[in-house]
Write a protein that holds these residues in place. Sequence first.
Motif, PDB file in Angstrom:
ATOM      1  N   GLN A 175       0.825  -1.215   0.000  1.00 57.80           N
ATOM      2  CA  GLN A 175       0.000   0.000   0.000  1.00 57.80           C
ATOM      3  C   GLN A 175       0.860   1.265   0.000  1.00 57.80           C
ATOM      4  O   GLN A 175       0.664   2.163  -0.818  1.00 57.80           O
ATOM      5  CB  GLN A 175      -0.931   0.013   1.222  1.00 57.80           C
ATOM      6  N   LEU A 176       1.823   1.342   0.907  1.00 55.35           N
ATOM      7  CA  LEU A 176       2.687   2.521   0.974  1.00 55.35           C
ATOM      8  C   LEU A 176       3.667   2.575  -0.191  1.00 55.35           C
ATOM      9  O   LEU A 176       3.978   3.647  -0.706  1.00 55.35           O
ATOM     10  CB  LEU A 176       3.444   2.522   2.310  1.00 55.35           C
ATOM     11  N   LYS A 177       4.161   1.402  -0.595  1.00 54.52           N
ATOM     12  CA  LYS A 177       5.136   1.265  -1.685  1.00 54.52           C
ATOM     13  C   LYS A 177       6.448   1.994  -1.385  1.00 54.52           C
ATOM     14  O   LYS A 177       7.078   2.579  -2.264  1.00 54.52           O
ATOM     15  CB  LYS A 177       4.544   1.746  -3.018  1.00 54.52           C
ATOM     16  N   ALA A 178       6.844   1.952  -0.124  1.00 52.34           N
ATOM     17  CA  ALA A 178       8.196   2.411   0.217  1.00 52.34           C
ATOM     18  C   ALA A 178       9.198   1.378  -0.292  1.00 52.34           C
ATOM     19  O   ALA A 178       8.907   0.178  -0.313  1.00 52.34           O
ATOM     20  CB  ALA A 178       8.328   2.587   1.723  1.00 52.34           C
ATOM     21  N   ILE A 179      10.373   1.836  -0.688  1.00 49.91           N
ATOM     22  CA  ILE A 179      11.406   0.943  -1.210  1.00 49.91           C
ATOM     23  C   ILE A 179      12.351   0.564  -0.073  1.00 49.91           C
ATOM     24  O   ILE A 179      12.984   1.428   0.546  1.00 49.91           O
ATOM     25  CB  ILE A 179      12.183   1.617  -2.359  1.00 49.91           C
ATOM     26  N   ASP A 180      12.419  -0.716   0.206  1.00 54.83           N
ATOM     27  CA  ASP A 180      13.379  -1.234   1.181  1.00 54.83           C
ATOM     28  C   ASP A 180      13.825  -2.584   0.652  1.00 54.83           C
ATOM     29  O   ASP A 180      13.250  -3.620   0.984  1.00 54.83           O
ATOM     30  CB  ASP A 180      12.741  -1.361   2.566  1.00 54.83           C
ATOM     31  N   PHE A 181      14.857  -2.574  -0.156  1.00 54.02           N
ATOM     32  CA  PHE A 181      15.204  -3.763  -0.914  1.00 54.02           C
ATOM     33  C   PHE A 181      15.616  -4.927  -0.027  1.00 54.02           C
ATOM     34  O   PHE A 181      15.212  -6.059  -0.262  1.00 54.02           O
ATOM     35  CB  PHE A 181      16.327  -3.449  -1.911  1.00 54.02           C
ATOM     36  N   VAL A 187      15.163  -4.554   9.311  1.00 56.14           N
ATOM     37  CA  VAL A 187      16.332  -5.071  10.014  1.00 56.14           C
ATOM     38  C   VAL A 187      16.989  -3.983  10.867  1.00 56.14           C
ATOM     39  O   VAL A 187      17.067  -4.089  12.093  1.00 56.14           O
ATOM     40  CB  VAL A 187      17.351  -5.673   9.026  1.00 56.14           C
ATOM     41  N   HIS A 188      17.463  -2.918  10.243  1.00 57.05           N
ATOM     42  CA  HIS A 188      18.359  -1.992  10.945  1.00 57.05           C
ATOM     43  C   HIS A 188      17.630  -0.955  11.791  1.00 57.05           C
ATOM     44  O   HIS A 188      17.977  -0.754  12.966  1.00 57.05           O
ATOM     45  CB  HIS A 188      19.302  -1.348   9.935  1.00 57.05           C
ATOM     46  N   ILE A 189      16.628  -0.288  11.239  1.00 59.34           N
ATOM     47  CA  ILE A 189      15.842   0.631  12.074  1.00 59.34           C
ATOM     48  C   ILE A 189      15.139  -0.155  13.168  1.00 59.34           C
ATOM     49  O   ILE A 189      15.083   0.273  14.333  1.00 59.34           O
ATOM     50  CB  ILE A 189      14.839   1.413  11.207  1.00 59.34           C
ATOM     51  N   THR A 345      17.416   4.661   4.185  1.00 62.83           N
ATOM     52  CA  THR A 345      16.014   4.618   3.785  1.00 62.83           C
ATOM     53  C   THR A 345      15.550   5.956   3.217  1.00 62.83           C
ATOM     54  O   THR A 345      14.873   6.017   2.183  1.00 62.83           O
ATOM     55  CB  THR A 345      15.135   4.217   4.984  1.00 62.83           C
ATOM     56  N   LEU A 346      15.911   7.032   3.890  1.00 65.56           N
ATOM     57  CA  LEU A 346      15.476   8.357   3.442  1.00 65.56           C
ATOM     58  C   LEU A 346      16.191   8.796   2.170  1.00 65.56           C
ATOM     59  O   LEU A 346      15.601   9.482   1.319  1.00 65.56           O
ATOM     60  CB  LEU A 346      15.708   9.384   4.553  1.00 65.56           C
ATOM     61  N   LEU A 347      17.455   8.417   1.997  1.00 64.63           N
ATOM     62  CA  LEU A 347      18.195   8.852   0.814  1.00 64.63           C
ATOM     63  C   LEU A 347      17.664   8.237  -0.471  1.00 64.63           C
ATOM     64  O   LEU A 347      17.951   8.742  -1.560  1.00 64.63           O
ATOM     65  CB  LEU A 347      19.687   8.545   0.973  1.00 64.63           C
ATOM     66  N   VAL A 348      16.883   7.155  -0.359  1.00 66.55           N
ATOM     67  CA  VAL A 348      16.193   6.642  -1.549  1.00 66.55           C
ATOM     68  C   VAL A 348      15.341   7.745  -2.157  1.00 66.55           C
ATOM     69  O   VAL A 348      15.275   7.910  -3.383  1.00 66.55           O
ATOM     70  CB  VAL A 348      15.321   5.424  -1.189  1.00 66.55           C
ATOM     71  N   GLY A 349      14.698   8.534  -1.303  1.00 72.13           N
ATOM     72  CA  GLY A 349      13.837   9.618  -1.785  1.00 72.13           C
ATOM     73  C   GLY A 349      14.597  10.725  -2.486  1.00 72.13           C
ATOM     74  O   GLY A 349      13.985  11.528  -3.201  1.00 72.13           O
ATOM     75  N   PHE A 350      15.913  10.779  -2.311  1.00 71.45           N
ATOM     76  CA  PHE A 350      16.734  11.793  -2.971  1.00 71.45           C
ATOM     77  C   PHE A 350      17.489  11.238  -4.179  1.00 71.45           C
ATOM     78  O   PHE A 350      17.532  11.861  -5.241  1.00 71.45           O
ATOM     79  CB  PHE A 350      17.750  12.384  -1.979  1.00 71.45           C
ATOM     80  N   PHE A 351      18.115  10.057  -4.033  1.00 76.90           N
ATOM     81  CA  PHE A 351      19.049   9.559  -5.041  1.00 76.90           C
ATOM     82  C   PHE A 351      18.478   8.466  -5.939  1.00 76.90           C
ATOM     83  O   PHE A 351      19.176   7.993  -6.834  1.00 76.90           O
ATOM     84  CB  PHE A 351      20.313   9.031  -4.361  1.00 76.90           C
ATOM     85  N   ALA A 352      17.243   8.041  -5.721  1.00 80.01           N
ATOM     86  CA  ALA A 352      16.670   6.998  -6.582  1.00 80.01           C
ATOM     87  C   ALA A 352      16.614   7.478  -8.025  1.00 80.01           C
ATOM     88  O   ALA A 352      16.322   8.642  -8.309  1.00 80.01           O
ATOM     89  CB  ALA A 352      15.270   6.627  -6.102  1.00 80.01           C
ATOM     90  N   GLN A 371       8.404   9.882  -3.574  1.00 79.21           N
ATOM     91  CA  GLN A 371       9.039   8.721  -2.954  1.00 79.21           C
ATOM     92  C   GLN A 371       9.610   9.059  -1.579  1.00 79.21           C
ATOM     93  O   GLN A 371       9.624   8.210  -0.679  1.00 79.21           O
ATOM     94  CB  GLN A 371      10.157   8.178  -3.860  1.00 79.21           C
ATOM     95  N   LEU A 372      10.016  10.290  -1.384  1.00 85.55           N
ATOM     96  CA  LEU A 372      10.610  10.683  -0.112  1.00 85.55           C
ATOM     97  C   LEU A 372       9.605  10.553   1.039  1.00 85.55           C
ATOM     98  O   LEU A 372       9.942  10.034   2.106  1.00 85.55           O
ATOM     99  CB  LEU A 372      11.140  12.118  -0.190  1.00 85.55           C
ATOM    100  N   TRP A 373       8.381  10.994   0.838  1.00 83.93           N
ATOM    101  CA  TRP A 373       7.412  10.899   1.932  1.00 83.93           C
ATOM    102  C   TRP A 373       7.058   9.444   2.221  1.00 83.93           C
ATOM    103  O   TRP A 373       6.817   9.076   3.385  1.00 83.93           O
ATOM    104  CB  TRP A 373       6.154  11.728   1.651  1.00 83.93           C
ATOM    105  N   ARG A 374       7.054   8.622   1.183  1.00 89.18           N
ATOM    106  CA  ARG A 374       6.788   7.202   1.404  1.00 89.18           C
ATOM    107  C   ARG A 374       7.904   6.574   2.247  1.00 89.18           C
ATOM    108  O   ARG A 374       7.633   5.771   3.164  1.00 89.18           O
ATOM    109  CB  ARG A 374       6.664   6.460   0.072  1.00 89.18           C
ATOM    110  N   GLN A 375       9.145   6.941   1.938  1.00 91.01           N
ATOM    111  CA  GLN A 375      10.274   6.418   2.701  1.00 91.01           C
ATOM    112  C   GLN A 375      10.200   6.874   4.156  1.00 91.01           C
ATOM    113  O   GLN A 375      10.451   6.100   5.077  1.00 91.01           O
ATOM    114  CB  GLN A 375      11.592   6.881   2.080  1.00 91.01           C
ATOM    115  N   ALA A 376       9.849   8.139   4.342  1.00 89.90           N
ATOM    116  CA  ALA A 376       9.792   8.690   5.695  1.00 89.90           C
ATOM    117  C   ALA A 376       8.706   8.017   6.521  1.00 89.90           C
ATOM    118  O   ALA A 376       8.918   7.671   7.702  1.00 89.90           O
ATOM    119  CB  ALA A 376       9.562  10.199   5.634  1.00 89.90           C
TER     120      ALA A 376
END
Length: 460
Positions: A175-181, A187-189, A345-352, A371-376
Amino acid sequence: MDTGDTAWMLASSALVLLMTPGLAFFYGGMVRSKSVLNMIMMSFSAMGLIGVLWVLYGYSVAFGNDVGGGLLGNPGEFAGLQGTFGGTYLATDGGPPVDIPLVGTIPATVFVAFQAMFAIITVALISGAVADRMKFGAWLLFAGLWATVVYFPVAHWVFSFDGVTAETGGWIANQLKAIDFAGGTAVHINAGAAALALVIVLGKRSGWPKEPMRPHNLTLVMLGAGLLWFGWFGFNAGSAVASNGIAGITFVNTLVATSAAMLAWLLVERIRDGKPTSLGAASGVVAGLVAITPSCSAVSPLGAIAVGVIAGVLCALAVGLKFRFGYDDSLDVVGVHLVGGLVGTLLVGFFATSSAPAAVDGLFYGGGFDQLWRQAVGAIAVLVYSFVISLVLGYIVKAVTGGGRLTAEAEATGIDEVEHAETGYDFSSHRSLAGIGSSRPAASAPAPAEQVPATAGKES
């Protein structure tokens, strides 16, 4: 079934399992010598405990058909791994083809094994924050509860995609479609937030921060970091769940981001402290690995370098936050894994970039803030859930186990002796060189007092 994909995923599963002994060495070298065995045992015990829970119900909670609005998989669907095996396992000339449950192009049991290794190391990561002071029984109780109530459901949120292992999966993935490969959030957060909660519950080590508590064996630390880097190629590239181009780009991004993070951490040390250190190099390696984990499928190799540099700098600075805020995170799980996971996670919204496998453009590539708000949202949701539930579990364990931690006297003696009746290094059998190979006692008696010249020492 694709045999090439299956072979790669079996190898990747073994690589990810190797990360946990690597973590044990990494953490074990960072503590004092009187705590090294307990530190290693906390990681190894996670392998045993979570390995069993994963088969009983963990996999089903994480990857069963959703039963709670994207929050929880059906605990009974794959309980005991029912439904993941059975059928014709081998194809023979002229006989029936292989007919077994699959996840994509690999046997379901191989996918089960691969994801089990993620569950194991996520739990083990938490242990570094409570080094030197947590009772071993309390650790096992917390680990089992935390995996059940926190990790298994969060893995469902992040890793369970619709139509892969079940018809409906988790809310962050679908639903959110955040990217976390490969697990920056799950795992880390997740582990970093739990670590912060647990150190708040247990309190500080006796003597911290006034008493120096230096790493006792930096050779072990460097060995552990090397094993983590080696195993992490299975962690990230294996998350492609196939032997293909996605595995290739994530492999390269894992290499260059980690390299850049190590250099960035060393540069911070050189500017701030005057000397780059081996501990800094090892920590920079881990920070880079953590940060590239969620973003390795979404950025270009140049973007991966940027992710590594930013993570190396920010994590190097973040490890000092514990002194400012007064929480005793023994081995910087919060500074490296929580901060590194958030950064990646947040840098995906900048560098993807849409040229990467995730096919999404971030802010710097014309994609705006979508994408940044989804990651956040994904990162904050996991952080808050893990922290709050871990805090509750920590207080429950503390009440059940009589405080959850050693007494001050036991800490002074050393957790290895108190909890395991062992020591990492045995010096009791050392003999002087004069005694080796002879039948005489190892140490000669001191000269009688009358043989010492009467004038000896008067000048001084």
